[in-house]
Design a protein around this motif. Sequence first.
Motif, short mmCIF file in Angstrom:
data_model
loop_
_atom_site.label_atom_id
_atom_site.label_comp_id
_atom_site.label_asym_id
_atom_site.label_seq_id
_atom_site.Cartn_x
_atom_site.Cartn_y
_atom_site.Cartn_z
N ALA A 133 4.84 0.02 5.59
CA ALA A 133 5.34 -1.22 6.17
C ALA A 133 4.26 -1.84 7.03
O ALA A 133 3.67 -1.17 7.89
N GLU A 134 3.99 -3.12 6.81
CA GLU A 134 2.98 -3.84 7.59
C GLU A 134 3.59 -4.19 8.94
O GLU A 134 4.66 -4.77 9.01
N GLN A 135 2.89 -3.81 10.03
CA GLN A 135 3.41 -3.98 11.38
C GLN A 135 2.68 -5.05 12.18
O GLN A 135 2.93 -5.21 13.37
N GLY A 136 1.75 -5.76 11.57
CA GLY A 136 1.01 -6.81 12.28
C GLY A 136 -0.37 -6.35 12.69
O GLY A 136 -0.82 -5.26 12.34
N THR A 162 2.63 1.44 8.68
CA THR A 162 3.30 2.70 9.00
C THR A 162 4.20 3.13 7.84
O THR A 162 4.69 2.31 7.08
N CYS A 163 4.42 4.42 7.77
CA CYS A 163 5.29 4.99 6.75
C CYS A 163 6.59 5.42 7.41
O CYS A 163 6.58 6.23 8.35
N SER A 164 7.70 4.89 6.94
CA SER A 164 9.00 5.24 7.51
C SER A 164 9.46 6.63 7.07
O SER A 164 10.33 7.22 7.69
N GLU A 203 0.51 6.54 10.30
CA GLU A 203 0.04 5.23 10.74
C GLU A 203 -1.37 5.05 10.22
O GLU A 203 -2.19 5.95 10.32
N LYS A 204 -1.65 3.86 9.67
CA LYS A 204 -2.96 3.60 9.07
C LYS A 204 -3.36 2.17 9.40
O LYS A 204 -2.54 1.26 9.33
N VAL A 205 -4.61 1.98 9.77
CA VAL A 205 -5.14 0.63 10.01
C VAL A 205 -5.97 0.23 8.80
O VAL A 205 -6.86 0.96 8.37
N LEU A 206 -5.63 -0.92 8.23
CA LEU A 206 -6.37 -1.46 7.09
C LEU A 206 -7.04 -2.76 7.50
O LEU A 206 -6.43 -3.59 8.20
N LEU A 207 -8.27 -2.96 7.08
CA LEU A 207 -9.02 -4.17 7.37
C LEU A 207 -8.82 -5.16 6.23
O LEU A 207 -9.19 -4.88 5.10
N VAL A 208 -8.25 -6.31 6.55
CA VAL A 208 -7.93 -7.33 5.56
C VAL A 208 -8.99 -8.42 5.62
O VAL A 208 -9.29 -8.95 6.69
N VAL A 267 0.85 -1.18 0.00
CA VAL A 267 0.00 0.00 0.00
C VAL A 267 0.89 1.23 0.00
O VAL A 267 1.84 1.32 0.79
N ALA A 268 0.59 2.18 -0.87
CA ALA A 268 1.34 3.43 -0.91
C ALA A 268 0.79 4.39 0.13
O ALA A 268 -0.41 4.45 0.38
N CYS A 269 1.68 5.15 0.74
CA CYS A 269 1.29 6.16 1.73
C CYS A 269 0.50 7.26 1.02
O CYS A 269 0.95 7.80 0.01
N PRO A 270 -0.68 7.60 1.55
CA PRO A 270 -1.48 8.65 0.91
C PRO A 270 -0.86 10.04 1.07
O PRO A 270 -1.20 10.95 0.33
#
Length: 80
Positions: free
Chosen positions: A25-28, A66-68, A73-78, A15-18
């Motif tokens: 980066a997927e953090q779990g 998260t974007c380094s 920080e963004k929460v996505l529902l998978v 996913v690209a940072c908006p």
Amino acid sequence: MSACPICNGFRRLEVACPSCGQLLAEQGRIMDYYDDYSPYMPIDQMKLEDGYPTTYSNQQCPHLFTCSECGLEKVLLVKE
């Protein structure tokens, strides 16, 4: 019973940072960050307590990204 494809390593989500366009980066799972014992609690129980009321009934798994570059920080529902 369903399984999250991200948690189980079946696929990756890019996913690209908006804000800045960098890859996030997927953090779990977001609920793993609630307290020290959260990662060890039953997943379905944590979904009922995670602040995302539809995740259990819609078979979704909330993941933190998260974007380094800019710190977003963004929460996505998978979908499971």
